[in-house]
Every structure is written in C-alpha cells, then in structure tokens.
Scaffold this active site. Structure first.
Site, mmCIF file in Angstrom:
data_model
loop_
_atom_site.group_PDB
_atom_site.id
_atom_site.type_symbol
_atom_site.label_atom_id
_atom_site.label_comp_id
_atom_site.label_asym_id
_atom_site.label_seq_id
_atom_site.Cartn_x
_atom_site.Cartn_y
_atom_site.Cartn_z
ATOM 1 N N ASN A 8 40.392 42.822 42.597
ATOM 2 C CA ASN A 8 41.202 41.665 42.225
ATOM 3 C C ASN A 8 42.159 42.145 41.141
ATOM 4 O OD1 ASN A 8 42.330 39.295 41.327
ATOM 5 N ND2 ASN A 8 40.384 38.184 41.203
ATOM 6 N N ARG A 67 42.157 40.872 46.846
ATOM 7 C CA ARG A 67 42.602 39.496 46.720
ATOM 8 C C ARG A 67 44.126 39.502 46.635
ATOM 9 N NH1 ARG A 67 43.158 35.705 41.630
ATOM 10 N NH2 ARG A 67 43.524 33.761 42.752
ATOM 11 N N HIS A 156 43.052 29.044 46.416
ATOM 12 C CA HIS A 156 41.584 29.023 46.312
ATOM 13 C C HIS A 156 40.927 28.996 47.697
ATOM 14 C CE1 HIS A 156 41.598 27.055 42.016
ATOM 15 N NE2 HIS A 156 41.527 28.382 41.936
ATOM 16 N N ARG A 217 47.366 23.929 33.054
ATOM 17 C CA ARG A 217 48.427 23.445 33.960
ATOM 18 C C ARG A 217 48.354 21.926 34.114
ATOM 19 N NH1 ARG A 217 46.573 27.257 38.777
ATOM 20 N NH2 ARG A 217 46.046 29.004 37.427
ATOM 21 N N GLU A 360 33.814 34.444 45.331
ATOM 22 C CA GLU A 360 35.025 34.872 46.028
ATOM 23 C C GLU A 360 34.968 36.346 46.395
ATOM 24 O OE1 GLU A 360 37.255 32.534 42.818
ATOM 25 O OE2 GLU A 360 38.719 32.549 44.452
#
Ligand code: ADP
Length: 372
Positions: A8, A67, A156, A217, A360
């Site tokens: 990642n 990823r 996601h 955010r 993940e």
C-alpha cells in the site's frame, strides 16, 4: 508455500504485508514512512530496497498485490499490471492526484525489486463499477460530465467486498441472497449498499470527499459553498481543497479528527465535541434511511473499520430511532469488549446488526492471487 506480498504505497509511506496464501497468516508486516524527508528513504525505490532487506531471502513470492485508489470506469476488477495498465493508472491521476502517482511509484519500485513476479493492481473503485447509471450520474450537463469523467466512482471497495463476504459467512447464507448496508468508518468513511454481492450505492463519489462526515473531510456539502467562499473570502481552489479535505469533518467541528478524543471530550462536557458528534451521527442516519429505501429493506447492517469496530456509542446512536422498522441493538452485545465478528442486535431484531472487522490487505492478497 506460496506467499503474496501486499503493498500500500502512499505519497510518503509504503505499508507492506507478506501473507501465506494457504493459511492466510501474516508472515511479516511493516511500514516505511517519511519517504523524501531528510534521514529517511529518499524515494519509493529507496524505500522498496529497505523493504527487500527486511524480507531477507527466504521468500517465495508468487505475486505482488498493490492497492490502487482510482481505477476510473476502466477497471472493474483486480488486473495484472502491464505497461498499458500503468499508463491508464497514470492517466487516472487527474482524478486522484494525491493517490494514483504514489500507488504507481510503488508498482514501479516493486517491479524493479521483484523481477519476473507478476504485479497486480487492486482498485478501491472496482467493486462499485456495478452501480446503475442513475446511482452514479451527477445531474450536470452531460457533455461536460463525459469530457471529464465526472461521475460517482466510489472508494473503499476492497473493504466493502471483504466485509460483504465475511458477513455472508457469518450469517451462513449465500451473498447472492443478501441485502447489506455496510458502514466503513475509519479516518475516511463511506457507506455502501450491497445487493446480492453487487455494490448498488456508495456514499463516496468522484473523489473520497463526498458522503459521510470524516476525520478531516466535510463529506456532503452544497457545492455553492465553494463559489460563495471564493467570492466572499477570496479562497482559491487550493485553499478550498485544503479546507474541505484536511480542515473539516470532525476535526473542523470539534478540534480533533480522532473519534476517541472527540468522544472523551464530549463525555467531559465539551459542547463543541458533542455538537460535532451529533452532526457525524445525523449523517450516518441519513444514509442508513436512504440505503434501506434503495435496497427495499436489508438483512444486515454492518459496522467496520476503526470507528465502526471500536465505538459502541457511534453504533448505538446510528441505530437508535430505527425501532419503528423493528431494528434493535442489544446493549450488552454492543458494549461487550469483543474484537472479532459479532452480532450486536437483539434476537428479535428485524435486521441483523453486526460488527465485522475489515482486512483490506487480505482481500488484496486474495484478489491478486486469483488474478494469476
Ligand atoms: P484509516 O481510515 O486511517 O485506516 P482506521 O480505520 O484505523 O483509519 O480508523 C481510525 C479511527 O478509528 C479514528 O477516528 C480513531 O479514533 C477511531 N478509533 C480507533 N479506536 C477507537 C476506539 N476504541 N473508540 C473509538 N474510536 C476509535
């Protein structure tokens, strides 16, 4: 033994895991951070050399899984990286300027470090390519949308896919029979409606900014706020980007982007923290109602990621008020300090509410291996 190496790669860090594909055990994991800072790895190639040294030479890596944040409309599944695929990922940097170039740097560094080993790109967007046109279309002038790829892509996806499969296993029912609402609540947060294993709604859009209130955010906002601030506060696009992506959300409202700290402050009587948490939860409930409507009901509501897995208050506040639909949280189950997959609704609840830890990296490993 076959091993999958999962990478990642972000703009300033590379996180990695070496996974035994048979047992799915993590054999080794680590992070190289502060890439580019004095006294640390100079660039991604340099960082990958440090990773290689950490791996030693006892490895039997079959495939490297990466990823990749943005796959646009082009990638509907994990894909073996070729020069052409690299080019498309590069082109999609226009839609994800912070992420795709860093992901690509990781792919290039790993290709050099593991010659002859297939590199697979696993896209955050791919799972959501099943959205219908009415779900992914923004109601703007069609020519402009088409020319610039303006539509909802969603993110996601790797997590939502993993959690979907794990939930079906837990319920001992085929995923193809299930309607699920999945809340992935981490620093970034999104909610996904999954019908028969297909993503049909996702709260994130063109970028990961849309939808839920997140750590830093804003999530959903009237786009006119931007023109307004440009006019009255003289903010340019960089300042507005910074405001909405890095200085808003829980951080902007409460002074901390960390759910634990916000909860602690609220419990100690901090009114701004309580008010900010109320906005956070209000948005979760808004989406829960909307997605139950889109799905025409659900078999399960699932919470995952840092907040979803660890904050019983957030789960309880989200579900509270849905009793009229027969959805009921069991207080003791919700507050039990367990960590694994667990049901937190009452036995009588019309919809099963679960906590399902996401993974993940494991999903990237599975998809990468399936690709080769
Ligand atoms: P990322 O999106 O960066 O992977 P995580 O999934 O790790 O993030 O989620 C981070 C969030 O989870 C933070 O807001 C953190 O406060 C929250 N979190 C972690 N542990 C707890 C806890 N015990 N109680 C409440 N929130 C928690």
């Amino acid at each position: 033994m076959t091993q999958v190496f999962v990478v990642n790669s972000g703009s300033s860090s590379i996180k990695y895991q070496l996974i035994d594909s048979r047992t799915e055990n993590v054999l080794l994991s680590g992070i190289i951070d502060r890439i580019g800072e004095p006294g640390h790895a100079a660039d991604h190639d340099d960082a990958m050399r440090i990773v290689l040294a950490a791996l030693g030479d006892t490895r039997e890596i079959t495939v490297v899984g990466h990823r990749v944040v943005h796959g646009g409309s082009r990638f509907t599944r994990a894909t073996v990286v070729t020069p052409e695929v690299e080019k498309v990922i590069d082109r999609l940097s226009a839609l994800a300027p912070l992420h795709n170039p860093a992901n690509l740097a990781g792919i290039r560094a790993a290709s050099a470090a593991f010659p002859g080993v297939p590199q697979v790109a696993v896209f955050d967007t791919a799972f959501h390519q099943t959205l219908s046109a009415e779900a992914y279309t923004y109601a703007i002038e069609a020519d402009v949308a088409k020319a610039h790829g303006i539509r909802r892509y969603g993110f996601h996806g790797t997590s939502h896919k993993f959690v979907s499969d794990r939930t079906a296993a837990q319920l001992s029912r085929p995923l193809s029979d299930l309607k699920l609402v999945i809340f992935h609540l981490g620093n970034g947060a999104s909610v996904c409606a999954v019908d028969g294993g297909r993503s049909v709604e996702i709260s994130m859009g063109l970028t990961p900014l849309e939808g839920l209130v997140m750590g830093t955010r804003s999530g959903d906002i009237d786009p006119a706020v931007l023109f307004h601030l440009a006019r009255v506060a003289g903010m340019d696009s960089a300042a507005l980007d910074d405001l909405l992506n890095r200085r808003s959300g829980l951080l902007g409202m409460t002074g901390t982007g960390d759910m634990r700290d916000a909860r602690t402050a609220a419990a100690a009587g901090d009114e701004a923290a309580r008010a900010g948490l109320n906005v956070y939860v209000h948005r979760l409930r808004h989406y829960l109602g909307a997605y139950l409507a889109h799905l025409g009901g659900a078999h399960a509501i699932v919470f995952t990621a840092g907040v979803g897995e660890n904050s019983p208050e957030t789960r309880e506040e989200t579900i509270r008020g849905f009793e009229w639909l027969g959805i009921e949280i069991d207080r003791a189950r919700n507050e039990a300090p367990e960590r694994g997959v667990r049901v937190i609704s009452t036995d009588a609840s019309s919809v099963t509410v679960l906590v399902v830890p996401t993974n993940e990296e494991l999903e990237i490993a599975r998809q990468s291996l399936a690709c080769v």
